[in-house]
Design a protein around this motif. Structure first.
Motif, short mmCIF file in Angstrom:
data_model
loop_
_atom_site.label_atom_id
_atom_site.label_comp_id
_atom_site.label_asym_id
_atom_site.label_seq_id
_atom_site.Cartn_x
_atom_site.Cartn_y
_atom_site.Cartn_z
N LEU A 154 15.33 -4.54 -18.99
CA LEU A 154 14.00 -5.14 -18.82
C LEU A 154 12.92 -4.26 -19.44
O LEU A 154 12.00 -4.75 -20.10
N PHE A 155 13.03 -2.94 -19.25
CA PHE A 155 12.06 -2.02 -19.84
C PHE A 155 12.14 -2.05 -21.37
O PHE A 155 11.13 -1.95 -22.05
N ALA A 156 13.36 -2.18 -21.92
CA ALA A 156 13.53 -2.26 -23.37
C ALA A 156 12.87 -3.52 -23.91
O ALA A 156 12.22 -3.50 -24.96
N GLU A 157 13.01 -4.62 -23.18
CA GLU A 157 12.37 -5.87 -23.60
C GLU A 157 10.85 -5.74 -23.52
O GLU A 157 10.12 -6.19 -24.40
N THR A 158 10.36 -5.09 -22.47
CA THR A 158 8.92 -4.84 -22.34
C THR A 158 8.43 -3.99 -23.51
O THR A 158 7.39 -4.28 -24.10
N ALA A 159 9.19 -2.96 -23.87
CA ALA A 159 8.82 -2.09 -24.99
C ALA A 159 8.80 -2.88 -26.30
O ALA A 159 7.90 -2.71 -27.12
N ARG A 160 9.79 -3.75 -26.49
CA ARG A 160 9.85 -4.55 -27.72
C ARG A 160 8.65 -5.50 -27.81
O ARG A 160 7.98 -5.56 -28.85
N THR A 161 8.34 -6.20 -26.75
CA THR A 161 7.20 -7.13 -26.78
C THR A 161 5.88 -6.37 -26.89
O THR A 161 4.95 -6.84 -27.53
N HIS A 162 5.82 -5.17 -26.30
CA HIS A 162 4.63 -4.32 -26.45
C HIS A 162 4.42 -3.97 -27.92
O HIS A 162 3.31 -4.06 -28.44
N LEU A 163 5.49 -3.59 -28.61
CA LEU A 163 5.37 -3.25 -30.03
C LEU A 163 4.98 -4.46 -30.87
O LEU A 163 4.24 -4.32 -31.84
N ASP A 164 5.48 -5.62 -30.51
CA ASP A 164 5.07 -6.84 -31.21
C ASP A 164 3.56 -7.05 -31.06
O ASP A 164 2.88 -7.45 -32.00
N ALA A 165 3.03 -6.76 -29.87
CA ALA A 165 1.60 -6.92 -29.61
C ALA A 165 0.78 -5.84 -30.33
O ALA A 165 -0.32 -6.11 -30.84
N VAL A 166 1.30 -4.62 -30.39
CA VAL A 166 0.61 -3.51 -31.06
C VAL A 166 0.57 -3.73 -32.56
O VAL A 166 -0.41 -3.36 -33.22
N GLY A 167 1.60 -4.32 -33.11
CA GLY A 167 1.66 -4.55 -34.55
C GLY A 167 2.43 -3.47 -35.26
O GLY A 167 2.99 -2.58 -34.64
N THR A 168 2.44 -3.56 -36.56
CA THR A 168 3.22 -2.61 -37.36
C THR A 168 2.43 -1.33 -37.58
O THR A 168 1.23 -1.29 -37.44
#
Length: 171
Positions: A154-168
């Motif tokens: 769950l934390f890995a998924e949160t981290a992935r979606t956080h990075l999607d929101a932060v951008g490249t």
């Protein structure tokens, strides 16, 4: 007098431009304690950055540095919960995330067992440890620690979606 007015206007514009929107600079690719939502209270134990080569050996997934390029920008943060549970997040930026994700699967599979699950996520189990890898467009993420397999996923998924929101980026 004119210099004072110009300085005041600049200060007001700078303050309005960032404070009104709640911005304090570029968003960090690292999670904040409040994003680890599992009913526990989390605090940041340590945060650092450097290159993949400089990453502490204990944070290298499966103990194998070939997973990412040595000069890749790397940030990490460790968290501790009130019950003593620990979680560490490693974010490697500016890499071919898919290549790193595949290398994680191969290298961790060589020293233990790796399961692929939707997300996509790879869950490596070796030497009594569990590490979960995920990726965004240009970042590779590894979450490890003493939390349950389910929580780490769950934390890995949160981290992935956080990075999607932060951008490249390379941060």
């Amino acid at each position: 007098m004119n210099r004072t007015i110009v300085t005041l206007i600049m200060l007001l514009c700078a303050g309005c431009g960032t404070a009104a929107r709640g911005e304090t600079g570029p968003l960090s690719p690292l999670l904040e304690p409040g994003q680890l939502k599992d009913g526990r209270t989390w605090t940041v134990a340590a945060t650092s950055h450097g290159t993949w080569r400089e990453l502490d050996e204990s944070l290298v997934p499966c103990g194998n540095r070939v997973i990412a390029p040595m000069e890749a920008a790397t940030r990490w943060r460790s968290f501790t919960a009130t019950d003593g549970t620990t979680v560490t997040q490693v974010v490697v930026s500016g890499v071919d995330a898919m290549d790193a994700f595949k290398a994680f699967y191969a290298e961790c599979g060589a020293v233990g067992r790796v399961d692929s699950v939707t997300g996509p996520k790879n869950i490596a189990r070796h030497d009594g440890e569990v590490e979960v890898a995920a990726m965004s467009k240009d970042r590779f993420i590894v979450i490890g620690g003493t939390a349950s397999d389910t929580q780490l996923q769950l934390f890995a998924e949160t981290a992935r979606t956080h990075l999607d929101a932060v951008g490249t980026g390379t941060g």
